[in-house]
Design an enzyme around this catalytic site. Sequence first.
Site, short mmCIF file in Angstrom:
data_model
loop_
_atom_site.label_atom_id
_atom_site.label_comp_id
_atom_site.label_asym_id
_atom_site.label_seq_id
_atom_site.Cartn_x
_atom_site.Cartn_y
_atom_site.Cartn_z
N TYR A 49 47.26 30.23 45.27
CA TYR A 49 48.34 29.81 44.39
C TYR A 49 49.35 28.95 45.14
CZ TYR A 49 47.12 33.23 40.76
OH TYR A 49 46.49 33.95 39.77
N TYR A 52 40.14 35.68 44.21
CA TYR A 52 40.90 35.86 45.46
C TYR A 52 41.14 37.35 45.71
CZ TYR A 52 44.82 36.22 42.19
OH TYR A 52 45.64 36.57 41.16
N ARG A 64 40.24 39.66 42.57
CA ARG A 64 40.45 39.32 41.16
C ARG A 64 39.33 38.41 40.70
NH1 ARG A 64 44.72 39.26 38.10
NH2 ARG A 64 43.14 40.01 36.68
N HIS A 88 40.67 33.71 36.89
CA HIS A 88 41.43 33.87 35.64
C HIS A 88 42.54 32.84 35.55
CE1 HIS A 88 43.67 36.13 38.69
NE2 HIS A 88 44.75 35.78 38.02
N HIS A 133 46.36 32.59 33.83
CA HIS A 133 47.47 33.30 33.16
C HIS A 133 47.95 32.46 31.99
CE1 HIS A 133 48.26 36.20 36.49
NE2 HIS A 133 47.75 35.24 37.23
#
Lengths: 209, 241
Positions: free
Chosen positions: B109, B148, B158, B161, B163
């Site tokens: 991120y 990640y 995870r 995905h 958000h």
Amino acid sequence: MNAWNFQELKETPSQTGGPYVHIGLLPQQANIEVFEHNFNNQLVSEKTQGQRIRLEGQVFDGLGLPLRDVLLEIWQADANGVYPSQADTQGKTVDPNFLGWGRTGANFETGFWSFNTIKPGAVAGRKGSTQAPHIAVVLFARGINIGLNTRIYFDDEIEANANDPILNSIEWATRRQTLIAKRTEVDGEVVYRFDIRIQGEDETVFFDI
Amino acid sequence: MLIHTLGAYAQRNTDDHPPAYTPGYKTSVLRSPKNALISINETLTEVTSPHFSPSLFGPKDNDLILNYAKDGLPVGERIIVHGYVRDQFGHPVKNALLEVWQANASGRYRHPNDKFIGAMDPNFGGCGRILTDENGFFIFRTIKPGPYPWRNRINEWRPAHVHFSLIADGWAQRLISQFYFEGDTLIDTCPILKTIPSEEQRRALIALEDKNNFIESDSRCYRFDIHLRGRRATYFENDLT
């Protein structure tokens, strides 16, 4: 599934906003410059009607530690108690210079958050009642599976608060105090302090709206 | 005469959502209220919501491939995601603000608190936003995010995905969630996805590949629909004022 049920769609399930919620909702807090117009915690412009106030506070977890990754949004009526929304059916004139909505992230170091806004007017309640001036708040963060909804009321509205249908619907009168912001003045500016306790002693009242 | 006007939103079915306290997702333990939520009769506060003018949006706001590109294009699988936002009664939700954010193709991120070793992509910011159209339709273009690791148990990953966040016609419709991608083997064991008790509802968060739509030799396409709460009619005496 019973064949005689009519078909409704199930609401899409909620999931946590996660630790990096800022990227999407407050990209500048994550040092990302993408959008020309960014949403923020300033609800007032020079033309906005009403008394300027600052709302500020922290959000605490079950150990009493401030959440430094929480995101808050507020939604409120204008100074005359009108929501800038087509769904407001009161028939009163809305302030064209007020969006009624703001968004902020807690400070990454201290967990403090704030909004610069105006004190809302009283809005009609159900069946002829009147709601005390209030601001709707929703919290999102890592570890919060579904947004937590609460309301901010004001400690200088004693009589209006005593007659507010939502405050009065809280069975435990002592818990109503968790929704009352405390007024102070700092360098001539009106500041209301509102701390939110997600869990534990003096846990803030959260609503299923 | 019986007149159909709009009243309160139909009550939220809490079984369709994760509870606040889900010890398998450890961070929820100290961030979940112990007291029951107080159910309230909705007022104007809950049925109104901010409106966002199309003038606030730029032409690249829904194009995550281009909206942060500096010296070149971001690395990774190019995808288009599209779908409809409807309320629970099937009505299109128009002019709703849909905001999306995600990791890059490495699972990293663009955020000061993300310390994962996965490489940062200088051409990828990871955020976008869209207003739904008259039919509740939305579309955006992005890079498929990577999985990640995260600290929950020692070796927790995870699934890929995106958000997403919605602000629609009523404050009661406010929703934040995440969608996943068909075929990802990490989906079945994800503690965050497993906070949702119903399998049917977990499946509702998985975007399916839309094989009829693609850009030849360029992008694949995923379909993901979103359902929000809908308003009841006032002839059942749920007047708001």
